[in-house]
Write a protein that holds these residues in place. Structure first.
Motif, PDB file in Angstrom:
ATOM      1  N   SER A  22       0.840  -1.199   0.000  1.00  0.00           N
ATOM      2  CA  SER A  22       0.000   0.000   0.000  1.00  0.00           C
ATOM      3  C   SER A  22       0.879   1.254   0.000  1.00  0.00           C
ATOM      4  CB  SER A  22      -0.906  -0.009   1.239  1.00  0.00           C
ATOM      5  OG  SER A  22      -1.489   1.248   1.427  1.00  0.00           O
ATOM      6  N   ALA A  23       1.942   1.202   0.785  1.00  0.00           N
ATOM      7  CA  ALA A  23       2.809   2.385   0.907  1.00  0.00           C
ATOM      8  C   ALA A  23       3.580   2.654  -0.380  1.00  0.00           C
ATOM      9  CB  ALA A  23       3.780   2.193   2.073  1.00  0.00           C
ATOM     10  N   GLY A  25       4.081   3.030  -3.934  1.00  0.00           N
ATOM     11  CA  GLY A  25       3.159   3.197  -5.062  1.00  0.00           C
ATOM     12  C   GLY A  25       3.541   4.420  -5.863  1.00  0.00           C
ATOM     13  N   LEU A  26       2.529   5.018  -6.457  1.00  0.00           N
ATOM     14  CA  LEU A  26       2.786   6.186  -7.293  1.00  0.00           C
ATOM     15  C   LEU A  26       3.318   7.349  -6.470  1.00  0.00           C
ATOM     16  CD1 LEU A  26      -0.428   5.844  -9.422  1.00  0.00           C
ATOM     17  CD2 LEU A  26       1.910   5.355 -10.142  1.00  0.00           C
ATOM     18  N   GLY A  27       3.039   7.307  -5.169  1.00  0.00           N
ATOM     19  CA  GLY A  27       3.559   8.347  -4.282  1.00  0.00           C
ATOM     20  C   GLY A  27       5.077   8.408  -4.353  1.00  0.00           C
ATOM     21  N   ASN A  28       5.712   7.257  -4.480  1.00  0.00           N
ATOM     22  CA  ASN A  28       7.173   7.219  -4.519  1.00  0.00           C
ATOM     23  C   ASN A  28       7.717   7.542  -5.903  1.00  0.00           C
ATOM     24  OD1 ASN A  28       5.867   5.140  -2.801  1.00  0.00           O
ATOM     25  ND2 ASN A  28       7.891   4.990  -1.927  1.00  0.00           N
ATOM     26  N   ILE A 101      -9.092  10.362  -2.652  1.00  0.00           N
ATOM     27  CA  ILE A 101      -7.782   9.916  -3.145  1.00  0.00           C
ATOM     28  C   ILE A 101      -7.936   8.904  -4.273  1.00  0.00           C
ATOM     29  CG2 ILE A 101      -5.571   8.856  -2.558  1.00  0.00           C
ATOM     30  CD1 ILE A 101      -5.762   9.909   0.140  1.00  0.00           C
ATOM     31  N   TYR A 105      -6.081   9.404  -7.697  1.00  0.00           N
ATOM     32  CA  TYR A 105      -4.935   8.481  -7.798  1.00  0.00           C
ATOM     33  C   TYR A 105      -5.060   7.609  -9.057  1.00  0.00           C
ATOM     34  CZ  TYR A 105      -1.332   5.380  -5.751  1.00  0.00           C
ATOM     35  OH  TYR A 105      -0.199   4.670  -5.488  1.00  0.00           O
ATOM     36  N   PHE A 226       1.227  10.712   2.803  1.00  0.00           N
ATOM     37  CA  PHE A 226       0.721  10.119   1.562  1.00  0.00           C
ATOM     38  C   PHE A 226       1.488   8.843   1.249  1.00  0.00           C
ATOM     39  CE2 PHE A 226       0.413   9.430  -2.963  1.00  0.00           C
ATOM     40  CZ  PHE A 226      -0.897   9.775  -3.263  1.00  0.00           C
ATOM     41  N   SER A 227       2.803   8.944   1.330  1.00  0.00           N
ATOM     42  CA  SER A 227       3.627   7.827   0.914  1.00  0.00           C
ATOM     43  C   SER A 227       3.483   6.632   1.855  1.00  0.00           C
ATOM     44  CB  SER A 227       5.089   8.274   0.841  1.00  0.00           C
ATOM     45  OG  SER A 227       5.803   7.372   0.054  1.00  0.00           O
ATOM     46  N   SER A 229       0.782   5.949   3.407  1.00  0.00           N
ATOM     47  CA  SER A 229      -0.660   5.637   3.421  1.00  0.00           C
ATOM     48  C   SER A 229      -1.324   5.959   4.757  1.00  0.00           C
ATOM     49  CB  SER A 229      -0.903   4.154   3.104  1.00  0.00           C
ATOM     50  OG  SER A 229      -0.266   3.768   1.934  1.00  0.00           O
ATOM     51  N   ILE A 232      -5.830   8.180   6.645  1.00  0.00           N
ATOM     52  CA  ILE A 232      -7.168   7.943   6.092  1.00  0.00           C
ATOM     53  C   ILE A 232      -7.713   6.578   6.516  1.00  0.00           C
ATOM     54  CG2 ILE A 232      -6.722   9.381   4.066  1.00  0.00           C
ATOM     55  CD1 ILE A 232      -6.742   6.622   2.497  1.00  0.00           C
ATOM     56  N   SER A 325      -1.690  -0.104  -4.055  1.00  0.00           N
ATOM     57  CA  SER A 325      -2.041   1.066  -3.251  1.00  0.00           C
ATOM     58  C   SER A 325      -3.515   1.415  -3.417  1.00  0.00           C
ATOM     59  CB  SER A 325      -1.199   2.277  -3.663  1.00  0.00           C
ATOM     60  OG  SER A 325       0.157   2.010  -3.441  1.00  0.00           O
ATOM     61  N   SER A 328      -5.940  -0.548  -1.393  1.00  0.00           N
ATOM     62  CA  SER A 328      -6.022  -0.281   0.047  1.00  0.00           C
ATOM     63  C   SER A 328      -6.915   0.929   0.332  1.00  0.00           C
ATOM     64  CB  SER A 328      -4.633  -0.114   0.661  1.00  0.00           C
ATOM     65  OG  SER A 328      -4.011   1.051   0.207  1.00  0.00           O
ATOM     66  N   MET A 329      -6.939   1.903  -0.591  1.00  0.00           N
ATOM     67  CA  MET A 329      -7.851   3.041  -0.405  1.00  0.00           C
ATOM     68  C   MET A 329      -9.298   2.574  -0.590  1.00  0.00           C
ATOM     69  SD  MET A 329      -5.980   5.434  -3.129  1.00  0.00           S
ATOM     70  CE  MET A 329      -4.218   5.567  -3.148  1.00  0.00           C
ATOM     71  N   MET A 393      -5.345  14.054   5.307  1.00  0.00           N
ATOM     72  CA  MET A 393      -4.392  13.109   5.898  1.00  0.00           C
ATOM     73  C   MET A 393      -3.745  13.699   7.140  1.00  0.00           C
ATOM     74  SD  MET A 393      -2.621  11.550   2.541  1.00  0.00           S
ATOM     75  CE  MET A 393      -3.032   9.865   2.251  1.00  0.00           C
TER      76      MET A 393
HETATM   77  N1  PHE Z   1       1.014   5.280  -0.262  1.00  0.00           N
HETATM   78  C1  PHE Z   1       0.465   5.253  -1.564  1.00  0.00           C
HETATM   79  C2  PHE Z   1       1.544   5.679  -2.556  1.00  0.00           C
HETATM   80  O1  PHE Z   1       2.599   6.069  -2.176  1.00  0.00           O
HETATM   81  C3  PHE Z   1      -0.754   6.093  -1.688  1.00  0.00           C
HETATM   82  C4  PHE Z   1      -1.795   5.832  -0.648  1.00  0.00           C
HETATM   83  C5  PHE Z   1      -2.277   6.858   0.119  1.00  0.00           C
HETATM   84  C6  PHE Z   1      -2.304   4.536  -0.436  1.00  0.00           C
HETATM   85  C7  PHE Z   1      -3.219   6.622   1.097  1.00  0.00           C
HETATM   86  C8  PHE Z   1      -3.280   4.316   0.534  1.00  0.00           C
HETATM   87  C9  PHE Z   1      -3.716   5.366   1.306  1.00  0.00           C
HETATM   88  O2  PHE Z   1       1.337   5.647  -3.717  1.00  0.00           O
END
Ligand code: PHE
Length: 454
Positions: A22-23, A25-28, A101, A105, A226-227, A229, A232, A325, A328-329, A393
């Motif tokens: 979950s962590a 993902g596109l955030g990184n 999100i 996302y 965000f990264s 997760s 939320i 990711s 998980s949302m 968040m």
């Molecule tokens: N952590 C995920 C990412 O880095 C984004 C995310 C945010 C997932 C909140 C779940 C909840 O892409």
């Protein structure tokens, strides 16, 4: 309210893979590099590391404690731990945040899918490097193509969630997440070796603190949440399936470490190439998608086959990371609908799918026909991203921390964290961690939040 027999992750490893999935993902890959570009390069990374270790990890622990002790969705967990209080309304806050999100996302998820399709046709690896950065602009500003990709990505997320997470996605991520790591390292090495890339490396390792203002700190904190997760209820919900013997603190530290290392490697894969391609580092959300085609096309000139294969595997892995990711949302919303309104999983998923589209379509079109439509100077997409990471968040994480630090009994928190004293590392860490949760994290979050507002 609380189901008598709640599923559990088979092992600590499965839990960690799901949370790390979950962590990471596109955030990184997508968000971190452009945040670095917008907020002063290395200085932002320093702020990010500080926020991650001292604020995000304790927040992770708090969310996890509430989830595992409450053993339900966000609403149900709070209702169980503080019966009759208003804390349960956090359930709605979380579901709303998760909903927003998901909506934006999946836009970026759709872009990844689009790029995967393009890489399958050799379009990316065989193009002209000098013109490669415009591929993204043409795609994202169109109407039909990004919408179709968006819907496909969203439906894929829904299908996985509908069928349950464990069998398919867990097995899938155990392979794809390590693979993504390896590919990103290869990309970083390649990117650093490109002519003109040294300016990018310098940009990352020489912090320019004069460019880091209150907004930069707020964005670093928002990015850390965000990264990882956080804020939320995603970690809360996953933790509600976690076995009592597993260490919450170890889970938090592992997630933070893998997530951060991955983001930094992605920074090294992207930034040097940004400078080498002559792209503006502060290009915003488009940054990675303008840079990647350049890298692959450049690689394609020297080694067409290697580049073609790598491009496909790379986008496949990004897609997998994005999906683990987005599910998980989705799961946060679905758990809420199932537990709160008693709907079945399938009906909840379909209803959510339809509702997400209402907000998702304007998000997709923010890069094209709706680009001129601004609220507070931001497109619908930018507004959703800003509001989620800097308001939802941040305040969500603040509420989770205050609840654990000030509302729950100290001995209950300790019992949950140390499994009744059976986990030696958590035992030793408890005192300073608890101090942090009470006295450092909430004021720090508030300070950053308020100074950004001012
Ligand atoms: N952590 C995920 C990412 O880095 C984004 C995310 C945010 C997932 C909140 C779940 C909840 O892409």
């Amino acid at each position: 309210m609380v189901p008598s027999k709640r599923e559990q992750f088979g092992s600590s490893f499965s839990f960690i893979m799901a949370v790390a999935g979950s962590a990471i993902g596109l955030g990184n890959i997508w968000r971190f590099p452009y945040m670095v570009g917008e907020h002063g390069g290395g200085a932002f990374i320093v702020a990010y590391l500080v926020c991650c270790l001292f604020i995000a990890v304790p927040c992770f622990v708090c969310e996890s404690v509430i989830g595992r002790r409450g053993r339900s969705d966000v609403y149900g967990s709070f209702d169980r731990l503080a019966p009759g209080s208003k804390w349960k309304w956090m359930g709605f806050w979380s579901a709303l945040a998760a909903f927003i999100i998901v909506a934006y996302y999946c836009v970026v998820g759709g872009w990844s899918l689009d790029f995967l399709v393009r890489s399958l046709s050799g379009h990316l690896s065989q193009g002209n490097p000098d013109g490669a950065s415009v591929v993204f602009g043409k795609m994202a500003t169109a109407t039909v193509e990004p919408l179709v990709m968006y819907v496909v990505f969203l439906v894929a997320t829904a299908v996985i969630v509908m069928g349950g997470i464990k069998k398919g996605i867990e097995r899938f991520t155990k392979i794809t997440t390590p693979m993504l790591f390896v590919l990103m390292v290869v990309m970083a090495i390649y990117s650093v070796s490109l002519p003109g890339s040294s300016a990018g490396v310098r940009y990352l390792v020489h912090p320019d603190f004069s460019r880091l203002d209150a907004n930069g700190w707020a964005c670093a904190l928002g990015q850390a949440f965000f990264s990882m997760s956080l804020g939320i209820g995603a970690v809360l919900v996953y933790s509600s399936f976690m076995k009592k013997e597993n260490s919450i603190l170890a889970g938090g530290l592992f997630t933070a470490a893998s997530d951060t290392i991955f983001a930094i490697i992605a920074g090294f894969a992207i930034m040097p190439a940004v400078f080498s391609a002559g792209i503006e580092p502060s290009a915003g959300p488009a940054l990675v998608y303008e840079t990647l085609p350049f890298i692959f096309a450049k690689m394609g000139v020297e080694a067409p086959v290697v580049s073609a294969v790598m491009t496909v595997i790379f986008f496949l892995a990004i897609l997998a990371a994005a999906l683990t990711s987005s599910i998980s949302m989705f799961e946060v919303c679905i758990e809420h609908m199932v537990h709160r309104y008693g709907w079945n999983r399938k009906a909840s998923t379909l209803a959510l799918l339809g509702t997400v589209l209402l907000l998702g379509v304007p998000c997709v079109l923010s890069f094209g026909p709706l680009g001129g439509f601004k609220i507070f100077g931001m497109t619908v997409f930018d507004l959703c991203d800003y509001v989620c990471s800097n308001v939802f968040m941040t305040l969500g994480a603040l509420a989770f921390t205050v609840f654990v630090g000030w509302i729950m009994k100290r001995e209950d928190v300790k019992d949950e964290l140390t499994n009744g004293g059976k986990l030696p590392f958590s035992n030793r860490a408890f005192k300073p961690l608890y101090f942090f949760i009470r006295w450092v994290v909430p004021p720090a979050i508030l300070l950053i939040f308020i100074s950004n507002l001012l």
